[in-house]
Scaffold this motif. Sequence first.
Motif, PDB file in Angstrom:
ATOM      1  N   CYS A 200      -3.003   7.335   0.042  1.00 35.93           N
ATOM      2  CA  CYS A 200      -3.371   8.682  -0.445  1.00 35.93           C
ATOM      3  C   CYS A 200      -2.149   9.502  -0.845  1.00 35.93           C
ATOM      4  CB  CYS A 200      -4.189   9.434   0.615  1.00 35.93           C
ATOM      5  SG  CYS A 200      -5.775   8.645   0.970  1.00 35.93           S
TER       6      CYS A 200
ATOM      7  N   ALA B 254      -1.501   9.739   4.957  1.00 41.50           N
ATOM      8  CA  ALA B 254      -2.709   8.915   4.811  1.00 41.50           C
ATOM      9  C   ALA B 254      -3.854   9.474   5.652  1.00 41.50           C
ATOM     10  CB  ALA B 254      -2.407   7.475   5.210  1.00 41.50           C
ATOM     11  N   ARG B 255      -3.548   9.944   6.835  1.00 43.53           N
ATOM     12  CA  ARG B 255      -4.592  10.462   7.728  1.00 43.53           C
ATOM     13  C   ARG B 255      -5.201  11.755   7.194  1.00 43.53           C
ATOM     14  NH1 ARG B 255      -1.686  10.288  11.665  1.00 43.53           N
ATOM     15  NH2 ARG B 255      -0.980  12.423  11.961  1.00 43.53           N
TER      16      ARG B 255
ATOM     17  N   SER C 212      -6.784  11.464   3.279  1.00 43.04           N
ATOM     18  CA  SER C 212      -7.906  10.546   3.064  1.00 43.04           C
ATOM     19  C   SER C 212      -9.238  11.189   3.407  1.00 43.04           C
ATOM     20  CB  SER C 212      -7.728   9.284   3.919  1.00 43.04           C
ATOM     21  OG  SER C 212      -7.742   9.616   5.307  1.00 43.04           O
ATOM     22  N   GLN C 213      -9.209  12.442   3.803  1.00 44.22           N
ATOM     23  CA  GLN C 213     -10.443  13.142   4.163  1.00 44.22           C
ATOM     24  C   GLN C 213     -11.364  13.250   2.944  1.00 44.22           C
ATOM     25  OE1 GLN C 213     -11.074  13.940   7.387  1.00 44.22           O
ATOM     26  NE2 GLN C 213      -9.087  12.970   7.789  1.00 44.22           N
TER      27      GLN C 213
ATOM     28  N   ARG D 109     -10.514  12.471  -7.310  1.00 45.66           N
ATOM     29  CA  ARG D 109     -11.600  11.660  -6.771  1.00 45.66           C
ATOM     30  C   ARG D 109     -12.370  10.976  -7.908  1.00 45.66           C
ATOM     31  NH1 ARG D 109     -12.635  10.831  -1.116  1.00 45.66           N
ATOM     32  NH2 ARG D 109     -14.853  11.198  -1.444  1.00 45.66           N
TER      33      ARG D 109
ATOM     34  N   GLN E 220     -10.590   7.885  -9.608  1.00 49.65           N
ATOM     35  CA  GLN E 220     -10.545   6.605  -8.903  1.00 49.65           C
ATOM     36  C   GLN E 220     -11.422   5.549  -9.549  1.00 49.65           C
ATOM     37  OE1 GLN E 220     -11.614   8.262  -4.995  1.00 49.65           O
ATOM     38  NE2 GLN E 220      -9.626   7.629  -4.213  1.00 49.65           N
TER      39      GLN E 220
END
Length: 347
Positions: free
Chosen positions: A159, A228-229, A232-233, A276, A279
């Motif tokens: 991310c 990343a944590r 990535s939400q 989003r 992607q």
Amino acid sequence: MDFGGGDEIRFERIGRAGVVTLTRPQALNAITHRMVTALTRALHAWEHDADVALVLVKAEGRAFSAGGDIVQVYHAGRAGAPPADFFADEYRMNALIEGYRKPYVALIDGIVMGGGVGISCHGSHRVMTENAQFAMPEVGIGFFPDVGASHLLPDLGGCFGFYLALTGNRIRYGDALWSGLATHTIKAADQAGLIERLTEVGDPEQVLRGFFTPARRETERPVLEAIARHFSQPSLKAIVESLERAAPEDEFAAATLATIRKRSPTSLAVTFRELRAGQTLTMAECVRMEFRILCRMLTGHDFYEGIRAALIDKDGRPTWHPPSLEAVRGAEVDAYFAPLGDRELAL
């Protein structure tokens, strides 16, 4: 060779290469409509020239390109003539580069942002020196990452592209190599030798093997894991809430949250949705989507207010409308992505 670029961009045939040099160092090689038109002509000509094995793009001065000439865009928009045609031609050029049928080598020695990313990072070979700095800082001026960024950034692992887009933060060449934005890193002192060999041999894969110098990743693993944590939400609201929960005991989360809170709330909401969507879209679909967003941005408030605060009055105090993420309504974001009818971008 003259493709109509005047003194802003130079074109040469050297050996087996078509060589492009951005020649506006005093303006950090900011991209103009004239440059876009000339580069597009050159790329079409060289793509069908059997004597041109590759295209090499480089720049004069301390920046590869700091972006588009947004001050010019600001004045045109304020005069009631927002230059949508400039962006349309730029986005078409970005798509042309992404699908180019010959090796396209961008030699990035210095700042590369915004429009500069569009003429470099869609190429097959993105070569950065230790002087390179990459950013897509548009959310800080009430705009959004365009020039194909919705195709480029979502593909970055961990991310990382969402983090770059929603903060506008800069990274150096090691992080660019690690993330995939750069394909190769070299020493700045080796540029002349690289250019000489590329034009002689015409095979960038063969030549770059001899010049490649691995660059160490600058961002440490704990920070990459935090990126990343948090990023990535599944929604922008969830990203902010994740950062808020961590901020009291996490310096990175606190600093990132403070940065995001300075950005245009509308730009943040549009950018998250744009990435989003990107992607699952092709490059052509991405630039069509970006053109829809662009046309609405050019008639809105935050873009002009952001440029005013950063580059016109330089007070650094933009007044965003609406002023907070909580005040941005879903229907307002939807409107940026609505079809344009007969004004849709044609490729």
